[in-house]
Scaffold this motif. Sequence first.
Motif, mmCIF file in Angstrom:
data_model
loop_
_atom_site.group_PDB
_atom_site.id
_atom_site.type_symbol
_atom_site.label_atom_id
_atom_site.label_comp_id
_atom_site.label_asym_id
_atom_site.label_seq_id
_atom_site.Cartn_x
_atom_site.Cartn_y
_atom_site.Cartn_z
ATOM 1 N N THR A 90 0.834 -1.197 0.000
ATOM 2 C CA THR A 90 0.000 0.000 0.000
ATOM 3 C C THR A 90 0.872 1.251 0.000
ATOM 4 O O THR A 90 1.739 1.416 0.854
ATOM 5 N N VAL A 92 1.449 5.334 -2.450
ATOM 6 C CA VAL A 92 1.261 6.087 -3.683
ATOM 7 C C VAL A 92 2.422 5.717 -4.613
ATOM 8 O O VAL A 92 3.585 5.787 -4.207
ATOM 9 N N GLN A 117 -2.726 6.040 -6.193
ATOM 10 C CA GLN A 117 -2.849 5.328 -4.913
ATOM 11 C C GLN A 117 -3.132 3.847 -5.156
ATOM 12 O O GLN A 117 -4.041 3.496 -5.917
ATOM 13 N N THR A 119 -4.011 0.606 -2.751
ATOM 14 C CA THR A 119 -4.370 0.175 -1.402
ATOM 15 C C THR A 119 -4.677 -1.311 -1.422
ATOM 16 O O THR A 119 -5.528 -1.759 -2.200
#
Length: 122
Positions: A90, A92, A117, A119
Amino acid sequence: QVQMVESGGGLVQPGGSLRLSCGASGSIFSISAMDWYRQAPGKERELVATITSGGSTNYADSVKGRFTISRLDAKNTVYLQMNSLKPEDTAVYYCNAKIMTFTNRGTLRDYWGQGTQVTVSS
């Protein structure tokens, strides 16, 4: 003069896959190495994968065997295929390219994407 646009991030469950893309456009004469970096909250930006103009690749130990970097020079695009994703992936993700422009052919400059991003969570 040069724009780098990323796409492909999102939310995925552990063990899942995502493919990131990053395209460069503008007054591009040539592109040397292209890279993917990532930055997790509270951590420094780290190099994830590199691909040279000749196609040689290198990976961070944490992603070896799970991530694959590739490029399509006809489209000035670099990809990052991410498999077997883990929560610790996780972050950026940022693409980077060393580009020589038509107006500055003697110099390679770093250009960055805006970040996307990723996640990994159940």
